[in-house]
Design an enzyme around this catalytic site. Structure first.
Site, short mmCIF file in Angstrom:
data_model
loop_
_atom_site.label_atom_id
_atom_site.label_comp_id
_atom_site.label_asym_id
_atom_site.label_seq_id
_atom_site.Cartn_x
_atom_site.Cartn_y
_atom_site.Cartn_z
N ARG A 35 0.83 -1.22 0.00
CA ARG A 35 0.00 0.00 0.00
C ARG A 35 0.86 1.26 0.00
O ARG A 35 0.46 2.27 -0.59
CB ARG A 35 -0.94 0.00 1.20
CG ARG A 35 -2.08 -0.96 0.99
CD ARG A 35 -3.02 -0.94 2.14
NE ARG A 35 -4.24 -1.63 1.79
CZ ARG A 35 -5.03 -2.24 2.68
NH1 ARG A 35 -4.72 -2.21 3.96
NH2 ARG A 35 -6.13 -2.84 2.29
N LYS A 221 -18.75 -17.39 -0.19
CA LYS A 221 -20.17 -17.17 0.06
C LYS A 221 -20.91 -16.40 -1.03
O LYS A 221 -20.41 -15.37 -1.49
CB LYS A 221 -20.34 -16.41 1.36
CG LYS A 221 -20.02 -17.25 2.57
CD LYS A 221 -20.33 -16.48 3.81
CE LYS A 221 -20.25 -17.35 5.03
NZ LYS A 221 -20.38 -16.57 6.25
N GLY A 377 -9.37 -9.03 -2.59
CA GLY A 377 -8.74 -9.95 -1.65
C GLY A 377 -8.09 -11.19 -2.21
O GLY A 377 -6.95 -11.15 -2.70
N GLY A 400 -13.10 -3.78 -0.25
CA GLY A 400 -14.49 -3.34 -0.20
C GLY A 400 -14.80 -2.24 -1.20
O GLY A 400 -15.87 -2.23 -1.82
P1 AMP Z 1 -14.13 -14.82 -0.22
O1 AMP Z 1 -13.46 -14.19 0.96
O2 AMP Z 1 -15.61 -14.95 -0.11
O3 AMP Z 1 -13.68 -14.25 -1.54
O4 AMP Z 1 -13.64 -16.34 -0.20
C1 AMP Z 1 -12.31 -16.72 -0.35
C2 AMP Z 1 -12.13 -18.02 0.32
O5 AMP Z 1 -12.99 -18.98 -0.25
C3 AMP Z 1 -10.72 -18.59 0.20
O6 AMP Z 1 -10.12 -18.59 1.45
C4 AMP Z 1 -10.96 -20.01 -0.30
O7 AMP Z 1 -10.18 -20.96 0.38
C5 AMP Z 1 -12.42 -20.24 -0.03
N1 AMP Z 1 -13.00 -21.24 -0.92
C6 AMP Z 1 -12.93 -21.32 -2.24
N2 AMP Z 1 -13.52 -22.42 -2.70
C7 AMP Z 1 -14.00 -23.07 -1.63
C8 AMP Z 1 -14.71 -24.30 -1.46
N3 AMP Z 1 -15.04 -25.05 -2.50
N4 AMP Z 1 -15.03 -24.67 -0.20
C9 AMP Z 1 -14.69 -23.91 0.86
N5 AMP Z 1 -14.02 -22.74 0.76
C10 AMP Z 1 -13.68 -22.32 -0.48
#
Ligand code: AMP
Length: 420
Positions: A35, A221, A377, A400
């Protein structure tokens, strides 16, 4: 509108809001100075032009002044990277600081203490008991909004030019990121290089779109990405859904997903999004197969299975080879690509292959002339891990802020300067 490349800072006193919210270890060493490096072009230009530079930032989420979140810890590294000695003001308010700002000469640099030592920066009342009455909450809110005006006015009084280069906080209407801009006329406020690059990259993807436009949404999610998916469904040609959230879609379509990640309360929403995609002529792609594991671990037993036919007790941790091939083909034929979120649990080496294949396809498309934006991220962590950061068109520094920008929201930090 003013642009920083054409602005001459000679003889100007410049207040620059940067995002120096860097991670520190327990000995206050900076563990990742990305950053700070990202803001250097702006800071160097101001010093080289002969401006007097006042740098302001937040660090962490302090509840008041505390040594742990003092910007003095990062002063040596900022000074080293900028290549000039920097004076430190151990308070961003107060008479002594005002004097230091007033005395600052051309080519000199002053770093102000953490803006968030004051609740006025964010404009949120602090120290209210959880069970405070509604009246007490309303009074506290009114009081902080009033004192925020004074705080903002004081920051603005230090300089005659305002530069915002803090994309990471552009989605916040804070004193130093947005409100302060009202104290400068259109000829005296502008974006820094980083901010301008971030805005240009997002607008190239979302407004000035070369087609086909493919967005890849991954991560854990659906719930955290609903607004983005909805907005993208009005813009993209292809939407590839990967990662943990794809299983909510598979289940909504009647599949067996075993113990894979699933948000039961979002099954109807998944169907609505699928319906909306159809209506908008968007090709929504969900993995045909998955790499499944018998536990959430890198060392788990693993095999490939159809993504809609996963045995009980097994969970999908990555996309499978059929999905990899299908998605790579779509990506390689795209002219605009947006990637947010990994295809699997890329932190586990045995489940990183899907993300690697997508990243390679993005790099191949970029080599053929596509514009690729990677942001938010974990996909940034992915391209860094695979060593592809300089092989895609743009890697965003905003978490964000980037997501809200892609959702189509107005960002206060951007609006405050250009009016929209
Ligand atoms: P996010 O913060 O929502 O972008 O999610 C990123 C995280 O999703 C990473 O740490 C990944 O390890 C996790 N991730 C990706 N695919 C899967 C999966 N099939 N099952 C569980 N976690 C996952």
């Amino acid at each position: 509108m003013l642009t920083i490349d054409k602005f001459d800072f000679a003889g100007k006193k410049v207040f620059v809001r940067v995002d120096f919210n860097v991670p520190l270890d327990d000995k206050f060493n900076i563990t990742d100075d990305t950053r700070i490096r990202a803001a250097l072009p702006t800071l160097k230009k101001i010093v080289a032009d002969g401006g007097a530079l006042i740098i302001a930032s937040h660090l962490g989420r302090p509840k008041g002044a505390t040594d742990k979140f003092s910007l003095k810890h990062i002063l040596p590294q900022v000074s080293k990277l900028l290549g000039v000695a920097i004076e430190f003001a151990d308070d961003c308010m107060g008479e002594a600081t005002a004097k230091k700002c007033a005395a600052l000469k051309a080519g000199e640099v002053l770093l102000l203490e953490n803006l968030r030592f004051y609740a006025e920066e964010e404009g949120k009342a602090r120290g209210l008991a959880d069970d405070a009455s509604d009246d007490a909450k309303a009074a506290a809110k009114k009081a902080i909004k009033e004192s925020q005006k004074e705080f903002t006015k004081t920051l603005a009084s230090y300089a005659n030019v305002y530069v915002n280069d803090a994309f990471g906080t552009a989605h916040r209407a804070h004193a130093s990121t947005a409100l302060i801009a009202d104290y400068f006329d259109a000829e005296h406020k502008l974006f820094g290089f980083l901010m301008q690059k971030e805005i240009d990259a997002v607008e190239k993807v979302m407004k000035d779109t070369a087609r086909p436009f493919t967005a890849i949404m991954g991560g854990s999610k659906v719930s955290s990405k609903i607004d983005i998916i909805e907005n993208l469904l009005g813009k993209v040609d292809n939407l590839i859904i990967v990662g943990g959230m794809s299983f909510t879609f598979s289940k909504a379509l009647g599949g067996n997903i075993g113990s894979s990640l699933c948000e039961e309360d979002k099954l109807d929403l998944a169907l609505e999004l699928l319906e909306k995609a159809k209506k908008n002529n968007v090709k929504l792609l969900i993995a045909e197969d998955a790499k499944i594991a018998n536990s959430f671990s890198n060392d788990a037993e693993s095999k490939f299975a159809d993504a809609d036919n996963i045995e009980n007790g097994w969970l999908g941790l990555d996309i499978g080879p059929k999905a990899e091939a299908e998605f790579a083909e779509v990506i390689k034929n795209s002219k605009t690509i947006l990637w947010n979120g990994p295809a699997g649990v890329f932190e586990f080496s045995n489940f990183a292959h899907g993300s690697l294949v997508l990243a390679e396809a993005i790099v191949a498309a970029t080599e053929k002339g596509a514009f690729s934006l990677v942001g938010g991220g974990d996909s940034v962590a992915c391209v860094n891990k695979f060593g592809f950061a300089d092989k895609v068109s743009y890697v965003s520094t905003g978490g964000g802020a980037l997501l809200e920008f892609i959702e189509g929201k107005e960002l206060p930090g951007i609006k405050a300067i250009r009016g929209y």
